[in-house]
Design a protein around this motif. Structure first.
Motif: not given
Length: 410
Positions: A288-308
């Motif tokens: 869950i990020m930005h108010g919705f549930k979907s697939y997301m890339l997570k870092d080791s703490e479960g937060e949104p991963q840095q992307v490029y």
């Protein structure tokens, strides 16, 4: 309603905004009340003949719809497969984004809002929203990562000419995810007089469905046009996926056609190592990020991963919930294209067909070429979601010599 207008009736999502297990609304209670008001207003609008007639009028006389389908004969002959392009790059403002921006601007006007705010990555959503705001007489604030402001300077200038304020996001990697953070923060401070015109099929309900509905004109046009051209449906659909609005717009009209294979193309960037890509559906997991549930890339703490990604409009660590649903159900295939493949496709389409694509769209072109190289003989319809005007300076500065273009100032 003709076949080539928007489709406002879909079996998904349910009343709570879920596509299967994905979607929903995960926001503070006070903001949920505002979202509920937006849902009610949108339901009224999509069933209002006057609203729909006004949107159709603007699509025809302001945007220039329907956008045509073009048979890319030179590419087709080279690779031995019929490749077609749905020319969203020919829309006013240069991309598909104007489709939902006009819908959102008319909705905001109907609700009595004074300002539109939004995030942008490549700047196409920002330009389209600034355009729509100017047209209907609303103020407009666009949040954009500091890195993307430098990278997509032509679009920044366009937004400012149109009267929008461009506000830099200066934290984190200073790209699209941070722009979304900043826009949400600004919206939370005043959800009454302004509306957050989300730029893709992401965010809390009703935005994934609403943006999908506005973009569905792409698929409805394409379905009718392709049958008029060839007498049948395309065998394959290909579209790039960041948040996923252009892909959902194309896919929406073909979801029940099981013989039509759907490909969503994500950016694998420099590599598939963490922080070097934005291939959410390829390597992500539910979250869950930005108010919705979907697939997301997570870092080791479960937060949104840095992307490029080399494409600023694809540089996002989540994806629209309907795409997650289509992946889980097996209806759509999600794959990835790296920076080098996308830039190769950028130059190949430019030099073989006389069409300079956005780098985002170049990911879809690259996958269409790859399908042909792998022996696909069925027809391929690519959503050419945007044109490359915004990317020219960046491409020449970073890749020009590699493709035989030296600076005239050197």
């Amino acid at each position: 309603m003709t076949k080539m207008e928007n489709t406002f009736q879909h079996p998904e999502p349910n009343a709570q905004g879920y596509f299967g297990e994905f979607g929903g609304s995960f926001i503070p209670e006070e903001l949920q009340k505002i979202m509920d008001q937006i849902s009610v207003a949108y339901d009224e609008c999509k069933n209002d003949p006057e609203y729909r007639a006004e949107l159709a009028r603007l699509y025809k006389h302001f945007v220039g719809r329907p956008s045509p389908i073009f048979h890319a004969q030179n590419l087709s002959e080279k690779y031995g497969t019929d490749i077609y392009l749905k020319r969203e790059d020919l829309n006013h403002t240069g991309a598909h984004k104007i489709n939902h921006c006009l819908g959102e601007a008319l909705l905001a006007k109907k609700m009595g809002k004074k300002k539109l705010i939004a995030e942008t990555g490549a700047g196409q959503h920002g330009v389209a929203l600034a355009t729509a705001a100017a047209l209907v007489g609303l103020e407009c604030d666009i949040y954009m990562g500091e890195v993307d402001i430098k990278k997509e300077h032509p679009n920044v200038v366009r937004m400012r000419i149109l009267g929008a304020r461009v506000i830099p996001a200066t934290h984190g990697r200073k790209t699209l995810k941070e722009a979304v953070d900043a826009a949400f923060e600004a919206y939370m401070k005043d959800p009454i007089t302004q509306i957050y015109a989300i730029g893709s099929v992401v965010g809390p309900h009703p935005f994934p469905a609403m943006v999908r509905d506005f973009q569905s004109i792409i698929g409805n046009e394409a379905r009718e046009q392709f049958q008029q051209m060839t007498g049948k449906l395309p065998d394959n659909l290909v579209a790039c996926v960041g948040g996923g609005s252009n892909a959902m717009g194309l896919f929406s009209a073909f979801l029940e056609d099981k013989d039509v294979t759907l490909y969503g193309v994500e950016p694998s960037g420099r590599s598939l190592d963490p922080g070097e890509h934005a291939a959410t559906l390829t390597l992500g997991e539910p979250g869950i990020m930005h108010g919705f549930k979907s697939y997301m890339l997570k870092d080791s703490e479960g937060e949104p991963q840095q992307v490029y990604s080399v494409a600023s409009g694809l540089d996002y660590p989540s994806v629209g919930p309907q795409h997650a649903f289509l992946k889980e159900s097996g209806r759509a295939n999600y794959t990835h294209i790296n920076d080098k493949e996308a830039i190769d496709a950028f130059f190949e389409l430019s030099r073989m067909e006389g069409i300079i694509p956005a780098i985002e769209s170049s990911h879809a072109i690259a996958h269409a070429i790859k399908l042909a190289q792998q022996g696909e003989k069925g027809s391929i319809l690519v959503n050419l979601s945007g044109r490359g005007d915004k990317d020219i300076d960046f491409v020449i500065e970073n890749y020009g010599p590699e493709y035989g273009i030296e600076s005239l100032l050197s």
